[in-house]
Design an enzyme around this catalytic site. Structure first.
Site: not given
Ligand code: EZ4
Ligand code: CO
Length: 407
Positions: A147, A159, A215, A217, A241, A267, A288, A344, A407
């Site tokens: 990743r 992030y 990702d 996010h 993602e 996720e 996910r 992952e 976030w």
């Molecule tokens: O930010 O699990 O793909 N992985 C992620 C993680 C999430 C955390 C949040 O608790 O996006 O790193």
């Molecule tokens: Co993620």
């Protein structure tokens, strides 16, 4: 086989974990993970105050019945706290059943469908040289898929990007042990301008073969996600993602119409209902969910079997906030299901590994849950007691004008 005890253990070796330990009348024990990053004590209370009293005296073998009993008797549906608590019970009962059978859990799920489980690691860098170093380190560890997350010019903290290259590698990811959430900043236009160039540079450096992931996010609107997916097509991503906050499942139709970049979502989801449109309309390519946040092995198996009918594969969430117990549960499922995609794997800290003793292996880029009866994880309770709970929060994200953003 009656349940005689159930105990919630909260421990913080590097970060907080919530573990449920169930004991049966003949002395078998099972472990389940109920860790919900930044909200751990809510799950601990849900279990201790509301679930443990219901478990005592129940037959540990009746896993499906116990799942339905906990889900339906709550009356209130879904939600991460409830579903993490149910997952903890479910995984602990599967651990017990497999130990009683004298088999590793994956054997009870149908046996191995593959020799090992391909894992992806997290590379990151504040600039290209740092990112390339991080990719090289992951390749040296054996990772076959990686990743890619990077800083964006003009944004202070993003992030997925480690603030330091040595030591606590995953300082970007754990909830921070601060009295209030850390605040990060964000600018989607700057991100959309910057990211394709980063992937071009990574492809030029590492060639066309290495599977690369990214990702988003949950930070883009559907039309922004559509543009990013299109812009990244030349770099052949394994997946993009969480491109949008996907509570609005229909929004993915727009993204899908514009790009062939594979999409991974889920996720933060916790039931099959969160995927109903996404799966039925084939709007994503990878599921996910974490075993820990989606009702355990019982519910995840059903979700992934549903996905399989639409050629959608697994991409089970495996950050360090999933405990080694939750990770082991994921690996048994990964090994057994037909529609496995990728797993992952961020690797826990040495302190975490001291408290949770694991039998899974990572060899040549592939994880394997091992051959011990059950999950193959033991909790050292004396070691766990040395690391009491520490309050911690995930960060908050703000746009340049101060508006709160995902976030
Ligand atoms: O930010 O699990 O793909 N992985 C992620 C993680 C999430 C955390 C949040 O608790 O996006 O790193
Ligand atoms: Co993620």
């Amino acid at each position: 086989m009656k349940i005689v005890a159930a105990e919630v253990i909260v421990t913080s070796p590097s970060r907080n974990f919530v573990t449920l330990k169930i004991t049966t009348e003949d002395g078998l024990t099972g472990l389940g993970d109920g860790t919900l990053n930044g909200r751990e004590l809510s799950v601990a209370s849900y279990l201790t105050d509301h679930v443990v009293p219901l478990l005592i005296g129940r037959d540990a073998h009746r896993i499906e019945d116990t799942w339905q009993y906990l889900y339906r008797s709550a009356y209130w549906r879904r939600g991460p706290v409830t579903m993490a608590a149910i997952a903890a019970v479910d995984v602990a009962l599967w651990d017990i059943k497999a130990k009683a059978a004298g088999m590793p859990l994956y054997q009870l799920l149908g046996g191995a469908s593959r020799n090992g489980v391909m894992a992806y690691g997290h590379a990151s860098g504040r600039d290209l040289p740092e990112l390339f170093d991080s990719v090289r380190k992951h390749l040296a560890l054996g990772f076959k898929s990686i990743r890619i997350q990077t800083s964006v010019p003009g944004i202070n903290a993003v992030y997925g990007v480690a603030a330091q290259t040595e030591g606590e590698r995953y300082d970007y990811e754990p909830a921070q042990r601060t009295p209030l959430p850390v605040e990060e900043d964000w600018d989607t236009r700057a991100y959309l301008r910057h990211l394709p160039g980063v992937f071009e540079a990574v492809r030029n450096e590492f060639g066309p073969e290495l599977p690369l992931l990214h990702d988003g996010h949950h930070r883009m609107t559907p039309i922004q996600a559509a543009r990013l997916g299109k812009d990244l097509e030349p770099y052949d991503l394994f997946w993009l993602e969480d491109c949008t906050p996907a509570e609005n499942q229909e929004a993915l139709r727009l993204v899908r119409q514009h790009t062939t970049t594979p999409l991974a979502i889920g996720e933060v989801f916790n039931t099959v209902w969160d995927y109903q449109t996404l799966i039925r309309e084939q709007l994503i390519d990878y599921v996910r969910s974490a075993v820990t946040h989606t009702g355990g092995i019982t519910a995840m198996r059903k979700l992934l079997d549903f996905a399989a009918q639409y050629q959608i594969k697994s991409g089970i969430h495996g950050p360090t906030d999933i405990s080694p117990v939750g990770m082991a549960a994921a690996l048994h499922l990964d090994l057994a299901i037909h529609n496995f995609g990728i797993q992952e794997y961020m690797q826990h800290s040495p302190l975490t590994d001291e408290v949770f003793r694991q039998s899974f292996t990572f060899t040549g880029g592939y994880l394997h849950p091992g051959e011990q009866p059950g999950l193959g994880v033991e909790l050292d309770e004396q070691a766990a007691a040395r690391f009491p709970y520490v309050a911690a929060y995930l960060p908050v994200n703000r746009l340049k004008d101060g508006t709160v953003h995902d976030w």
